[in-house]
Write a protein that holds these residues in place. Structure first.
Motif, PDB file in Angstrom:
ATOM      1  N   ILE A 151       1.083  -1.172   0.029  1.00 60.39           N
ATOM      2  CA  ILE A 151      -0.046   0.076  -0.052  1.00 60.39           C
ATOM      3  C   ILE A 151       0.831   1.366  -0.381  1.00 60.39           C
ATOM      4  N   LEU A 152       1.751   1.603   0.209  1.00 59.27           N
ATOM      5  CA  LEU A 152       3.046   2.047   0.495  1.00 59.27           C
ATOM      6  C   LEU A 152       2.908   2.660  -0.616  1.00 59.27           C
ATOM      7  N   PRO A 153       3.045   4.030  -0.830  1.00 63.48           N
ATOM      8  CA  PRO A 153       2.851   5.170  -2.292  1.00 63.48           C
ATOM      9  C   PRO A 153       4.442   4.805  -2.921  1.00 63.48           C
ATOM     10  N   TYR A 154       5.501   4.217  -2.472  1.00 65.12           N
ATOM     11  CA  TYR A 154       6.777   4.146  -3.366  1.00 65.12           C
ATOM     12  C   TYR A 154       6.855   2.822  -2.795  1.00 65.12           C
ATOM     13  N   ALA A 155       7.749   2.314  -3.701  1.00 63.37           N
ATOM     14  CA  ALA A 155       8.640   0.679  -3.642  1.00 63.37           C
ATOM     15  C   ALA A 155       9.454   0.897  -2.499  1.00 63.37           C
ATOM     16  N   VAL A 156       9.550  -0.013  -2.067  1.00 63.64           N
ATOM     17  CA  VAL A 156      10.151  -0.792  -0.661  1.00 63.64           C
ATOM     18  C   VAL A 156      11.053  -2.187  -0.656  1.00 63.64           C
ATOM     19  N   PRO A 157      11.757  -1.676  -1.143  1.00 63.76           N
ATOM     20  CA  PRO A 157      12.694  -3.644  -1.211  1.00 63.76           C
ATOM     21  C   PRO A 157      13.400  -3.602   0.083  1.00 63.76           C
ATOM     22  N   TYR A 158      13.118  -5.016  -0.106  1.00 62.50           N
ATOM     23  CA  TYR A 158      13.365  -5.321   1.886  1.00 62.50           C
ATOM     24  C   TYR A 158      13.724  -6.983   0.995  1.00 62.50           C
ATOM     25  N   GLU A 159      14.684  -7.105   2.394  1.00 64.71           N
ATOM     26  CA  GLU A 159      14.721  -8.719   2.628  1.00 64.71           C
ATOM     27  C   GLU A 159      14.782  -9.585   3.856  1.00 64.71           C
ATOM     28  N   TYR A 160      14.452 -10.936   3.955  1.00 61.25           N
ATOM     29  CA  TYR A 160      14.183 -10.897   5.296  1.00 61.25           C
ATOM     30  C   TYR A 160      15.543 -11.827   6.216  1.00 61.25           C
ATOM     31  N   VAL A 161      15.810 -11.605   7.543  1.00 63.40           N
ATOM     32  CA  VAL A 161      16.797 -11.575   7.911  1.00 63.40           C
ATOM     33  C   VAL A 161      16.802 -12.606   9.096  1.00 63.40           C
ATOM     34  N   LEU A 162      17.049 -13.659   9.015  1.00 60.79           N
ATOM     35  CA  LEU A 162      16.928 -14.521  10.341  1.00 60.79           C
ATOM     36  C   LEU A 162      17.624 -14.037  11.832  1.00 60.79           C
ATOM     37  N   PHE A 163      17.028 -13.913  12.351  1.00 63.68           N
ATOM     38  CA  PHE A 163      17.043 -14.002  14.113  1.00 63.68           C
ATOM     39  C   PHE A 163      18.167 -15.137  14.606  1.00 63.68           C
ATOM     40  N   LYS A 175      14.696   3.876  16.902  1.00 64.58           N
ATOM     41  CA  LYS A 175      13.892   5.292  17.335  1.00 64.58           C
ATOM     42  C   LYS A 175      13.939   6.335  15.862  1.00 64.58           C
ATOM     43  N   GLY A 176      13.056   6.915  15.468  1.00 66.39           N
ATOM     44  CA  GLY A 176      13.341   8.581  15.213  1.00 66.39           C
ATOM     45  C   GLY A 176      13.148   7.473  13.094  1.00 66.39           C
ATOM     46  N   ASN A 177      12.445   6.475  12.803  1.00 64.39           N
ATOM     47  CA  ASN A 177      12.671   6.109  11.604  1.00 64.39           C
ATOM     48  C   ASN A 177      11.560   6.182  11.194  1.00 64.39           C
ATOM     49  N   PRO A 178      11.688   7.650   9.804  1.00 66.64           N
ATOM     50  CA  PRO A 178      10.674   8.338   8.720  1.00 66.64           C
ATOM     51  C   PRO A 178       9.779   6.629   8.546  1.00 66.64           C
ATOM     52  N   LEU A 179       9.930   5.481   8.151  1.00 67.00           N
ATOM     53  CA  LEU A 179       8.511   4.641   8.099  1.00 67.00           C
ATOM     54  C   LEU A 179       7.892   4.353   8.888  1.00 67.00           C
ATOM     55  N   LEU A 180       8.098   4.752  10.297  1.00 63.13           N
ATOM     56  CA  LEU A 180       6.799   4.073  11.224  1.00 63.13           C
ATOM     57  C   LEU A 180       5.584   4.849  10.909  1.00 63.13           C
ATOM     58  N   GLY A 181       5.038   6.295   9.957  1.00 66.58           N
ATOM     59  CA  GLY A 181       4.294   6.817  10.253  1.00 66.58           C
ATOM     60  C   GLY A 181       3.000   6.445   8.470  1.00 66.58           C
ATOM     61  N   ASP A 182       4.262   6.156   7.747  1.00 64.57           N
ATOM     62  CA  ASP A 182       3.913   5.064   6.648  1.00 64.57           C
ATOM     63  C   ASP A 182       3.209   3.925   6.636  1.00 64.57           C
ATOM     64  N   ILE A 183       3.632   2.902   8.001  1.00 68.14           N
ATOM     65  CA  ILE A 183       4.100   2.144   7.774  1.00 68.14           C
ATOM     66  C   ILE A 183       2.746   1.063   8.404  1.00 68.14           C
ATOM     67  N   SER A 184       2.500   2.630   9.374  1.00 65.67           N
ATOM     68  CA  SER A 184       1.158   2.554  11.016  1.00 65.67           C
ATOM     69  C   SER A 184       0.376   2.815  10.190  1.00 65.67           C
ATOM     70  N   GLN A 185       0.302   3.538   8.816  1.00 67.00           N
ATOM     71  CA  GLN A 185      -1.076   4.278   8.110  1.00 67.00           C
ATOM     72  C   GLN A 185      -1.064   2.989   7.079  1.00 67.00           C
ATOM     73  N   ALA A 186      -0.384   2.623   6.543  1.00 69.30           N
ATOM     74  CA  ALA A 186      -0.740   1.620   5.911  1.00 69.30           C
ATOM     75  C   ALA A 186      -1.483  -0.159   6.571  1.00 69.30           C
ATOM     76  N   MET A 187      -0.804   0.120   7.970  1.00 63.12           N
ATOM     77  CA  MET A 187      -1.519  -1.065   8.513  1.00 63.12           C
ATOM     78  C   MET A 187      -2.745  -1.046   8.917  1.00 63.12           C
ATOM     79  N   LEU A 188      -2.938   0.160   9.288  1.00 66.36           N
ATOM     80  CA  LEU A 188      -4.753   0.314   9.586  1.00 66.36           C
ATOM     81  C   LEU A 188      -5.101   0.354   8.534  1.00 66.36           C
ATOM     82  N   ASN A 189      -4.922   0.043   7.272  1.00 60.75           N
ATOM     83  CA  ASN A 189      -5.472   0.740   6.335  1.00 60.75           C
ATOM     84  C   ASN A 189      -6.145  -1.114   5.899  1.00 60.75           C
ATOM     85  N   VAL A 190      -5.026  -2.038   5.761  1.00 55.49           N
ATOM     86  CA  VAL A 190      -5.122  -3.634   6.284  1.00 55.49           C
ATOM     87  C   VAL A 190      -5.920  -3.837   7.185  1.00 55.49           C
TER      88      VAL A 190
END
Length: 922
Positions: A499-511, A773-788
């Protein structure tokens, strides 16, 4: 060419000063003033023109003054050593009473020290660095604003548009570095993070500037604060436009050092700044200022015939007002007998050691600090050794010009208009109440302030397997070695990223990989974002208060809370007195009291109605009372009021007996299972062993509640929980499982029979994702999660992963059948009591009325009988009537008295229903 221009300039200034002197008194005392500026800079040229006009205007307005300023202008040529040398020359050879300048902060430190040593005030209208403090330099006066005055305006602007990160770009000079500590502090107060500081040397080439800009392009932050000289800023923006950094998505904020000169910059430079925001000192408009501007433009062209046209700036106004303040102070001091005291000579001395001290310097400084007036720049007040914080404008660069966006004041913050009636701080509202902005790239949409660079690294998403694989399951691809994650938590994250209005390439890293330094707990898992191992961690992560100290959380995507899973036991009560439990003792007592009361009322009603069936011994009356209370017998109950009471009572018995029967049936059949433990305190008192999910924060919660470490056991899977609960605490298992509600629902879905949930006992915020803390992705991801989570997508995800058994009755707290209380039948008791009491009250009224009526009739009859007897005694006996016997008898029937008079001769009787009858004589 520059030398020729300087000579012409000096001649023009001398001509101006000479003209002013001719208008002054011939006996006017000269006050020597040194001026040190960079005559080749834009600020220096603007200031020299303003200073010459200021001398002319002041002495034209004050022709009777006994003093006049004589200026000694020196060119520092932008060199700190040359500026210091010129200052020494002015102090030693010309014995100047004050020095105006220098232009740069790096030059002002040494020259201010010279002023302190020689007691000569140093007045600068261009030195703005906060590192040069008038409090530490007693003879330094700042006829301008401190750069720290504008940082609150910058922070308010950033906060107004919701940006969370900003990168300052500043020159590596005293002027550039001075503002940074103040700016960073204010931004952090508004939760704006500074991830990087871009420092550009003053001598940087275009190639060096390009390299630095390329570095900024690889970062996420797109909000830049530019604080540097106008010459270096011009090169910076030209290169930024060339590299595509003046396009949509970028934010540029320019400090007042450049914005105050924007009208004098080259048009191509201004065009390269299109879309940028600027902080500018606000100057109130006035007729005096307009007239001066016209004169200034003409004079500037004369002073600089080969230069392109320039416009008057705030530095020109401050230099003009500075001359007026100094001229007024000199007149008040009256420097006619100005002397300089030589220091004690030494055998080996330097020029600094032999520097003479001005005797009038302290008094002149005092008068300068007392200068307060309304000048061309507005209120000019140097009482605090520098101009006070005033009003700033926020402008938007458009085309070859600019327009106002809003105003900032210390009292009202950022507002759209200065005369706004109800001003509120902009950053407290959701949308800024400012004039619209044309952003870089001619966009009208507010930039987000950050982007994921296409050539940057992928977003590192930390994952770990859960004991409940419905939430998240992590596997390694055997061929590619890539990490794969599935589950509800993963699906919600991936849908939000889409849902994010921009592309976010990501990869999973095992803990738990070699890069992690952790013990495997969820707290350590979340802490990895603080260590910058991951950009974000996802999964069944509970949002906890203690974790917010080192991470920020998105909105929750599930409900949560802590509850207990305990075994259930058969609670069929075979007690002999089980039949008493459907009603509480209070209900039993109330029913018995009303039972007796109703019988007494009915018995009383029948007694007052003269029902002979209710008369007799007390045991018989008690039996009748009970009989009345249970049955309605027409042969016994005769009065209408009694029948009303009996009908209401029978309705009461019908409701109570049916409720009693239903509750007793429920106790004996439906509610057969009860939890073995109803409260966590029971576990503490009995010393039972409890279990929890390994790695969960529940262990710490149990320890806080008082459980010993030996009484707490960790388990990994739902099957482990089932085995431990089935064995029990006495057989090496556990008596209860402390777990989170989403997990418990999944557990009971597979182990419905034999267990139940007690609680929730404690509340929690739910499951969410953690970011640094301070990551600018927080607001956009939270907003997208509310949509989901707020749409059909979440319903489909839950159906996919969470298959709850709908027929399981143990999901949720167990509530059994409770005994019926007096309060449950309060209405019936009130109705029954009201019917009985009112009927008894009505019967008593009827009885009292009849009794009063009988008493009245008896009195009348007795009076009539007495009169008849008197008549018989007075009259003689008649023949045939002697020896007549009159008989009176009183009989009771239906509660009334009857009087009968019998005549023995006629054998007749006259009876009347009244209290007395007419007496028939024999």
């Amino acid at each position: 060419m520059e030398i020729a221009n300087s000579i012409i300039l000096l001649l023009l200034i001398s001509a101006g000063i000479g003209g002013a002197a001719q208008n002054a008194s011939g006996r006017a005392h000269e006050v020597h003033v040194g001026v040190i500026l960079d005559l080749g800079s834009l600020v220096g040229k603007i200031a020299i023109t303003s200073i010459s006009l200021a001398l002319e205007d002041f002495y034209s307005a004050h022709q009777n003054y006994s003093t006049k300023l004589v200026l000694h202008i020196r060119d520092s040529m932008s060199d700190d050593v040359r500026a210091a040398a010129e200052a020494l020359d002015l102090l030693e050879n010309y014995r100047v009473e004050t020095i105006i300048g220098p232009e740069k902060s790096s030059q002002a430190i040494f020259i201010s020290d010279l002023g302190t040593k020689s007691h000569v005030p140093i007045i600068s209208f261009t030195v703005t660095s906060p590192t040069i403090s008038p409090s530490s330099l007693p003879y330094f006066v700042r006829a301008t604003l401190n750069d720290s005055a504008q940082v609150s305006c910058i922070a308010s602007t950033i906060k107004a548009y919701g940006w969370r990160k900003a990168v300052p770009i500043y020159e590596d000079t005293e002027y550039g570095r001075g503002i940074i500590p103040y700016l960073v502090d204010v931004l952090q107060e508004d939760n704006v993070h500074v991830p990087y500081r871009s420092v550009i040397p003053l001598s940087a080439t275009s190639e060096q500037i390009s390299i630095e800009l390329y570095k900024l392009m690889t970062m996420q932050t797109r909000v830049y604060i530019v604080h540097m000289s106008s010459a270096l800023a011009s090169t910076l923006f030209m290169k930024a436009k060339e590299l595509g950094m003046m396009e949509k998505g970028y934010v540029w904020i320019i400090t007042d050092g450049v914005t105050n000169l924007i009208d004098s910059l080259h048009p191509s430079v201004v065009e390269s700044m299109n879309g940028a925001l600027g902080i500018q000192f606000y100057v109130p408009k006035s007729t005096k200022l307009n007239n001066f501007t016209v004169r200034w433009n003409m004079r500037y062209q004369i002073d600089n015939p080969t230069d392109p046209p320039s416009k008057l700036s705030i530095f020109g106004l401050w230099s003009y007002d500075t001359i007026w303040a100094l001229a007024q102070a000199a007149e008040k001091v009256g420097l006619a007998n100005a002397t300089f005291q030589k220091p004690i000579s030494k055998q080996k001395s330097t020029d600094l050691e032999t520097l003479e001290t001005s005797s009038n310097g302290p008094e002149l400084l005092k008068e300068i600090l007392h200068s307060t007036f309304i000048g061309l720049s507005g209120r000019f007040d140097l009482s605090d050794r520098q101009l006070a914080v005033s009003t700033f404008k926020v402008i938007n660069v458009i085309g070859r010009g600019w327009r106002d966006i809003g105003f900032w004041t210390a009292q009202n913050g950022l507002v759209r208009k200065l005369n706004q009636s109800q001003s509120t701080r902009i950053h407290s509202s959701l949308l800024p109440d400012l004039n619209p902005v044309i952003w870089p790239g001619e966009s009208i949409d507010i930039p987000r302030g950050f982007e994921v660079p296409a050539n940057g690294k992928k977003l590192r998403v930390g994952v770990r397997s859960s004991g409940y694989q419905q939430f998240i399951k992590v596997e390694k691809d055997q061929i590619t070695g890539a990490t794969k994650a599935t589950g509800l938590s993963v699906d919600v994250f991936e849908e939000a990223v889409k849902i994010l209005p921009y592309a976010v390439p990501y990869e999973y890293v095992l803990f738990g990989s070699p890069e992690d330094t952790s013990s495997g707990s969820y707290d350590d898992f979340v802490y990895q974002v603080h260590l910058k191992v991951y950009d974000i961690v996802i999964g069944d992560i509970t949002i906890r208060y203690n974790r917010t100290f080192y991470a920020d959380f998105t909105v929750p995507y599930t409900e949560s809370g802590i509850a207990m899973v305990v075994p259930v036991k058969d609670t069929v009560n075979k007690n002999t007195w089980i039949f008493l439990k459907p009603l509480t003792p209070g209900m039993w007592l109330g029913s018995i009291v009303f039972f007796i009361y109703t019988g007494v009322v009915v018995l009383s009603l029948e007694f007052l109605g003269n029902n002979k069936n209710v008369r007799g011994p007390i045991p018989r009356q008690l039996g009748i009372m009970i009989f009345f209370s249970l049955f309605e017998e027409k042969e016994i109950v005769e009065r209408f009021l009694s029948r009303i009471v009996m009908i209401v009572w029978l309705c009461f018995l019908l409701v109570v007996t049916s409720s009693y029967t239903a509750n007793l049936t429920s106790m004996l059949t439906v509610q057969q299972l009860q939890p073995t433990v109803n409260h966590i305190q029971e576990l503490l008192k009995s010393g039972e062993i409890v279990g929890y999910h390994r790695g969960s924060y529940v262990k710490g919660l149990l320890e806080e509640l008082g459980f010993e470490s030996s009484k707490i056991k960790p388990y990994d899977t739902p099957d482990d929980f089932h085995n431990a609960l089935s064995r029990g605490s006495s057989n090496g298992g556990i008596a209860a499982l402390m777990h989170e509600v989403p997990y418990i629902k999944l557990f009971l879905a597979n182990h419905c029979k034999g267990y139940t949930m007690v609680g929730p006992i404690y509340k929690a915020a739910g499951f969410g994702y953690a970011l640094a803390k301070g990551n600018p992705l927080l607001g956009d991801i939270s907003q997208a999660m509310l949509n989901v989570t707020g749409g059909d997508t979440m319903i489909q995800i839950e159906k996919k992963w969470m298959e709850y058994q709908n027929d399981c009755q143990n999901v949720g707290p167990v509530t059994g059948s409770s005994s019926l209380t007096f309060a449950n039948f309060r209405g019936l008791f009130i109705l029954t009591g009201a019917a009985s009491t009112s009927s008894l009250f009505i019967a008593l009224i009827i009885y009292a009325y009849k009794k009063q009526h009988r008493s009245t009739n008896m009195k009348n009859d007795n009076k009539q009988v007495g009169e008849n007897r008197t008549d018989e005694e007075n009259n003689e006996p008649q023949e045939g009537n002697q020896g007549v016997v009159t008989e009176e008898c009183v009989q009771f029937r239906d509660g009334s008295e009857q009087v009968c008079n019998r005549n023995p001769h006629t054998s007749t009787a006259a009876c009347n229903g009244s209290a007395a009858n007419e007496i028939t004589k024999s």
